[in-house]
Write a protein that holds these residues in place. Structure first.
Motif, mmCIF file in Angstrom:
data_model
loop_
_atom_site.group_PDB
_atom_site.id
_atom_site.type_symbol
_atom_site.label_atom_id
_atom_site.label_comp_id
_atom_site.label_asym_id
_atom_site.label_seq_id
_atom_site.Cartn_x
_atom_site.Cartn_y
_atom_site.Cartn_z
ATOM 1 N N GLY A 153 15.393 30.153 -9.713
ATOM 2 C CA GLY A 153 14.108 30.539 -10.286
ATOM 3 C C GLY A 153 13.686 29.552 -11.359
ATOM 4 N N THR A 154 13.270 28.370 -10.950
ATOM 5 C CA THR A 154 12.867 27.317 -11.889
ATOM 6 C C THR A 154 11.662 27.721 -12.713
ATOM 7 O OG1 THR A 154 13.543 25.707 -10.199
ATOM 8 C CG2 THR A 154 12.234 24.875 -12.049
ATOM 9 N N GLY A 155 10.715 28.423 -12.061
ATOM 10 C CA GLY A 155 9.446 28.646 -12.737
ATOM 11 C C GLY A 155 8.841 27.293 -13.067
ATOM 12 N N GLY B 231 21.458 20.976 -23.084
ATOM 13 C CA GLY B 231 22.848 21.284 -23.400
ATOM 14 C C GLY B 231 23.854 20.465 -22.608
ATOM 15 N N MET B 232 23.399 19.843 -21.527
ATOM 16 C CA MET B 232 24.295 19.090 -20.650
ATOM 17 C C MET B 232 24.676 17.740 -21.245
ATOM 18 S SD MET B 232 22.432 19.940 -16.959
ATOM 19 C CE MET B 232 22.769 18.324 -16.324
ATOM 20 N N ASP B 233 25.899 17.316 -20.957
ATOM 21 C CA ASP B 233 26.284 15.956 -21.320
ATOM 22 C C ASP B 233 25.912 15.008 -20.179
ATOM 23 O OD1 ASP B 233 28.230 16.384 -19.385
ATOM 24 O OD2 ASP B 233 29.929 15.992 -20.698
ATOM 25 N N LYS B 234 26.162 13.730 -20.363
ATOM 26 C CA LYS B 234 25.727 12.711 -19.394
ATOM 27 C C LYS B 234 26.453 12.829 -18.062
ATOM 28 C CE LYS B 234 28.848 9.064 -21.034
ATOM 29 N NZ LYS B 234 29.767 9.141 -19.902
ATOM 30 N N ASP B 235 27.614 13.482 -18.035
ATOM 31 C CA ASP B 235 28.398 13.598 -16.804
ATOM 32 C C ASP B 235 28.151 14.910 -16.059
ATOM 33 O OD1 ASP B 235 29.672 11.088 -17.197
ATOM 34 O OD2 ASP B 235 30.989 12.038 -18.678
ATOM 35 N N SER B 236 27.250 15.724 -16.558
ATOM 36 C CA SER B 236 26.938 17.005 -15.925
ATOM 37 C C SER B 236 25.808 16.841 -14.918
ATOM 38 C CB SER B 236 26.521 18.025 -16.986
ATOM 39 O OG SER B 236 27.599 18.339 -17.838
ATOM 40 N N CYS B 237 25.645 17.865 -14.080
ATOM 41 C CA CYS B 237 24.545 17.865 -13.116
ATOM 42 C C CYS B 237 24.022 19.289 -12.954
ATOM 43 C CB CYS B 237 24.984 17.295 -11.773
ATOM 44 S SG CYS B 237 26.312 18.220 -10.997
ATOM 45 N N ALA B 238 22.764 19.377 -12.541
ATOM 46 C CA ALA B 238 22.135 20.689 -12.361
ATOM 47 C C ALA B 238 21.303 20.687 -11.091
ATOM 48 C CB ALA B 238 21.252 21.027 -13.562
ATOM 49 N N ILE B 239 21.249 21.863 -10.486
ATOM 50 C CA ILE B 239 20.351 22.142 -9.368
ATOM 51 C C ILE B 239 19.470 23.290 -9.817
ATOM 52 C CG2 ILE B 239 20.161 23.050 -7.013
ATOM 53 C CD1 ILE B 239 22.890 21.730 -6.431
ATOM 54 N N SER B 240 18.186 23.182 -9.574
ATOM 55 C CA SER B 240 17.260 24.274 -9.877
ATOM 56 C C SER B 240 16.322 24.431 -8.695
ATOM 57 C CB SER B 240 16.477 23.977 -11.162
ATOM 58 O OG SER B 240 15.664 25.081 -11.512
ATOM 59 N N PHE C 279 10.241 16.548 -15.446
ATOM 60 C CA PHE C 279 11.649 16.153 -15.333
ATOM 61 C C PHE C 279 11.889 15.042 -14.309
ATOM 62 C CE2 PHE C 279 11.715 20.744 -16.507
ATOM 63 C CZ PHE C 279 12.194 20.582 -17.797
ATOM 64 N N HIS C 280 10.848 14.309 -13.909
ATOM 65 C CA HIS C 280 10.994 13.318 -12.850
ATOM 66 C C HIS C 280 11.961 12.185 -13.199
ATOM 67 C CE1 HIS C 280 7.809 11.462 -15.281
ATOM 68 N NE2 HIS C 280 8.217 10.325 -14.776
ATOM 69 N N LYS C 281 12.205 11.954 -14.462
ATOM 70 C CA LYS C 281 13.124 10.881 -14.864
ATOM 71 C C LYS C 281 14.556 11.376 -15.056
ATOM 72 C CE LYS C 281 9.638 8.056 -17.147
ATOM 73 N NZ LYS C 281 9.207 7.447 -18.399
ATOM 74 N N LEU D 240 19.471 15.935 -12.411
ATOM 75 C CA LEU D 240 18.832 17.134 -11.872
ATOM 76 C C LEU D 240 18.360 16.949 -10.436
ATOM 77 C CD1 LEU D 240 17.431 19.944 -12.234
ATOM 78 C CD2 LEU D 240 15.452 18.670 -13.116
ATOM 79 N N LYS D 241 18.579 17.991 -9.634
ATOM 80 C CA LYS D 241 17.988 18.085 -8.301
ATOM 81 C C LYS D 241 17.124 19.343 -8.284
ATOM 82 C CE LYS D 241 21.712 15.771 -5.874
ATOM 83 N NZ LYS D 241 22.802 15.901 -4.907
ATOM 84 N N LEU D 242 15.839 19.166 -7.990
ATOM 85 C CA LEU D 242 14.885 20.275 -7.891
ATOM 86 C C LEU D 242 14.556 20.521 -6.423
ATOM 87 C CD1 LEU D 242 12.292 19.507 -10.712
ATOM 88 C CD2 LEU D 242 13.650 21.586 -10.497
ATOM 89 N N PHE D 243 14.554 21.792 -6.036
ATOM 90 C CA PHE D 243 14.242 22.144 -4.659
ATOM 91 C C PHE D 243 13.181 23.233 -4.622
ATOM 92 C CE2 PHE D 243 18.725 20.788 -4.414
ATOM 93 C CZ PHE D 243 18.620 19.791 -3.453
#
Length: 193
Positions: free
Chosen positions: A53-55, A66-75, A90-92, A96-99
């Motif tokens: 639920g990106t909204g 809150g993430m460090d440089k070695d973390s990743c997220a999917i939304s 957040f294009h840069k 992050l991967k947005l779907f």
């Protein structure tokens, strides 16, 4: 203590709030859930995070902050217009991967690694496909949901649905949970088995 004195909001947050008002987005996550998400995410260095639920990306901004440089997220979100707005902001962001997709279908089809935190801020992973979402939480990882206190925009019958969800979570032996009558009503659960 003054919880309203928030000194470390993400740089993009105020622009996201302005954009949400501009487009009439009426379901933004509460500011305080954002601060909680940032804190929890910061505890998982090199972590992997999932937002259902990106909204427009208000909570996502806190997760990324809150993430460090070695973390990743999917939304993910099923509303293409909202995902397009999030992509503008957040294009840069390489972490992050947005779907744009149906979250329930995505959850059912997902076969990758687990996540150190799942924030379920949509129907999928919260009221549907709950077991699948919970199975995707890594050991010691967090499952977070908000909007558990009665909201003025809830449709008829939703309050009973929320109570039923709490009952289900309370009976699980593989998670330890804390229910907080704070913000919009938050549950934080940690996987222990």
């Amino acid at each position: 203590m003054d919880q309203t004195n928030i000194l470390d909001a993400p740089k993009v947050y105020s622009d996201l709030v302005s954009k949400s008002k501009e487009v009439g987005f009426t379901m933004p996550s509460d500011l305080y859930i954002g601060t909680l998400l940032k804190t929890l995410v910061a505890s998982k260095r090199g972590g992997s995070f999932l937002e259902l639920g990106t909204g427009m990306g208000l909570s996502l901004a806190w997760i990324l902050d809150g993430m460090d440089k070695d973390s990743c997220a999917i939304s993910l979100d099923n509303d293409g217009d909202l995902i397009d707005i999030a992509k503008e902001f957040f294009h840069k962001e390489a972490r992050l991967k947005l779907f744009c997709c149906d979250g329930e279908v995505w959850l059912k089809e997902y076969t990758g690694d687990g996540f150190d935190l799942i924030f379920a801020d949509a129907w999928p992973g919260k009221y549907s496909t709950l077991d699948k979402a919970l199975s995707m939480v890594n050991m010691g990882g967090y499952y977070v949901i908000d909007d558990m206190k009665k909201q003025p925009n809830w449709p008829d019958g939703h309050e009973e649905l929320a109570k039923s969800l709490v009952d289900i979570l309370e009976k699980r032996e593989d998670f330890v949970l804390t229910k907080m009558d704070w913000s919009t009503g938050v549950i934080v659960a940690v996987k222990i088995k």
